[in-house]
Design a protein around this motif. Structure first.
Motif, PDB file in Angstrom:
ATOM      1  N   LYS A  22       0.895  -1.144   0.136  1.00 54.76           N
ATOM      2  CA  LYS A  22       0.009  -0.077  -0.064  1.00 54.76           C
ATOM      3  C   LYS A  22       0.791   1.352  -0.040  1.00 54.76           C
ATOM      4  CE  LYS A  22      -3.980   2.169   0.568  1.00 54.76           C
ATOM      5  NZ  LYS A  22      -5.006   1.947  -0.525  1.00 54.76           N
ATOM      6  N   LYS A 187     -13.702   1.723  -5.927  1.00 53.77           N
ATOM      7  CA  LYS A 187     -12.299   0.992  -5.197  1.00 53.77           C
ATOM      8  C   LYS A 187     -12.699   0.481  -3.678  1.00 53.77           C
ATOM      9  CE  LYS A 187     -11.364   5.455  -2.913  1.00 53.77           C
ATOM     10  NZ  LYS A 187     -10.379   6.811  -2.621  1.00 53.77           N
ATOM     11  N   ASP A 189      -9.810  -1.379  -0.619  1.00 56.02           N
ATOM     12  CA  ASP A 189      -8.444  -2.167  -0.225  1.00 56.02           C
ATOM     13  C   ASP A 189      -8.966  -3.583   0.220  1.00 56.02           C
ATOM     14  OD1 ASP A 189      -6.739   0.048  -0.819  1.00 56.02           O
ATOM     15  OD2 ASP A 189      -7.066   0.890   1.325  1.00 56.02           O
ATOM     16  N   SER A 235      -7.547  -1.132  -5.855  1.00 53.95           N
ATOM     17  CA  SER A 235      -7.573  -0.168  -4.544  1.00 53.95           C
ATOM     18  C   SER A 235      -7.811   1.051  -4.988  1.00 53.95           C
ATOM     19  CB  SER A 235      -5.908  -0.154  -4.080  1.00 53.95           C
ATOM     20  OG  SER A 235      -5.112   0.482  -5.139  1.00 53.95           O
TER      21      SER A 235
END
Length: 281
Positions: A22, A187, A189, A235
Motif C-alpha cells: 500500500k 475502489k 482495499d 485499490s
C-alpha cells in the motif's frame, strides 16, 4: 535514485503508513492546453523516500490528497496556536496517541450528530473532517505528510511561502470522482469488496476523464497500458493520484492566467486552508 521523467504536474495519493503493498503513489504528467498527459506512476513505500523525493529541486505544481490544516474551531478549543505555521509545528511534535486522546475528548464533549469540527472547505468539497483519526485517518495523514512538505521547503499558496517552483496544493480525488460517478463506489482495499461493479465504475470514470466530462474542462491523455493499469488497480490508489493530477493541472492553468493563489478562493481561512477546485464560499 533513478532519473525522473519530464513532468511539471503531479498528483499524490498519500498514505500515512506506506508499505510495499500500500504505497504512496505519485502520478506525474504535464499539460498541453486542455490536455493532461500522464507521464508515469511512481510508488514510494516509505515516508523517508517520499520526503527525499519532495526535497529535490524541481519545477512542478502538485495536488496532494491529505489535509493541509485543522478546523479553526478545534484549534481554538484546544488552545493551540492560531497562526498556521506555529499550529503545524505544534501538531507535528505530538504523538498519534496524544492526537487521538485530545481529539476524542473534544468530540466526547459535543452532542450526537455534531461530534467533529469541520473546516469551511469540507462542505463544498464533501471531504471528511481533517480531525478524523479513523475511516479515513486523515488526522494522521496531516500529521505524517504535512511535515514532509514543510521540510522540503515547497510553496503552499495561501498558507506558507516556500520555493515558488515547487507548489503544493491540497487536493481531494473524491470531489472529482463524485462528479462523474455520483454515489457509485470505484475502489476498495478489501479484496472481498473488489467487485465487478467497482471495476465497471473505474472504467466509466477513466473514460469520462479522457473525454473531459468534468467541470475542470481538461482531458486526460493515456496510453493503452496506462488505461489498463488505472482500471485494474482495484485499490483505486493510481486512479486517485491521477484525479489529484487533474486538479493540479486546473490550478496550474489558473496560475498561468494570472491567479497567484492557483484557483484557491482569495478569502480562504489562512489557518484551515482550502481544497483546490472546491467551490468558493
Amino acid at each position: 535514485m533513478a532519473p525522473q521523467p519530464a513532468f511539471h504536474l503531479l498528483g499524490c495519493d498519500f498514505s500515512s503508513s506506506p508499505t510495499r503493498r500500500k504505497p504512496i503513489v505519485l502520478a506525474l504528467g504535464h499539460r498541453q492546453g486542455a490536455r493532461v498527459v500522464l507521464t508515469a506512476l511512481q510508488p514510494f513505500d516509505t515516508l523517508a523516500a517520499f520526503g527525499q523525493w519532495l526535497a529535490q529541486p524541481g519545477d512542478w505544481v502538485g495536488g496532494f490528497d491529505l489535509p493541509f490544516g485543522l478546523p479553526r474551531e478545534l484549534v481554538q478549543a484546544l488552545g493551540w496556536p492560531t497562526s498556521w505555521h506555529a499550529c503545524m509545528q505544534h501538531y507535528r511534535h505530538l504523538g498519534r496517541e496524544q492526537i487521538r486522546a485530545q481529539f476524542a475528548a473534544f468530540c466526547d464533549a459535543r452532542p450526537v450528530g455534531g461530534k467533529f469540527a469541520h473546516r469551511a472547505t469540507d462542505g463544498p468539497a464533501g471531504s471528511s473532517p481533517s480531525m478524523k483519526w479513523v475511516n479515513p485517518p486523515v488526522a494522521y495523514m496531516l500529521h505524517a505528510g504535512l511535515p514532509l512538505l514543510l521540510d522540503a521547503g515547497v510553496h503552499l499558496p495561501g498558507l506558507h511561502a516556500g520555493d515558488p517552483r515547487r507548489v503544493a496544493l491540497e487536493a481531494y480525488p473524491g470531489l472529482l470522482a463524485r462528479e462523474v460517478l455520483q454515489r457509485r463506489s470505484y475502489k476498495s482495499d478489501d479484496r472481498a469488496k473488489q467487485t465487478p461493479d467497482r471495476l465497471i465504475a473505474r472504467k466509466d470514470l477513466v473514460n469520462a476523464l479522457e473525454l473531459g466530462q468534468t467541470r475542470l474542462g481538461l482531458r486526460l491523455k493515456l496510453s493503452h497500458a496506462q488505461r489498463d493499469a488505472l482500471v485494474q488497480d482495484a485499490s483505486g490508489d493510481s486512479l486517485d493520484a491521477v484525479l489529484c493530477l487533474l486538479q493540479a493541472a486546473w490550478a496550474q492553468q489558473r496560475h498561468a492566467e494570472g491567479d497567484a493563489l492557483y484557483g484557491l478562493p482569495p478569502g480562504l481561512d489562512p489557518l484551515e486552508g482550502w481544497i483546490v477546485t472546491a467551490d468558493k464560499p
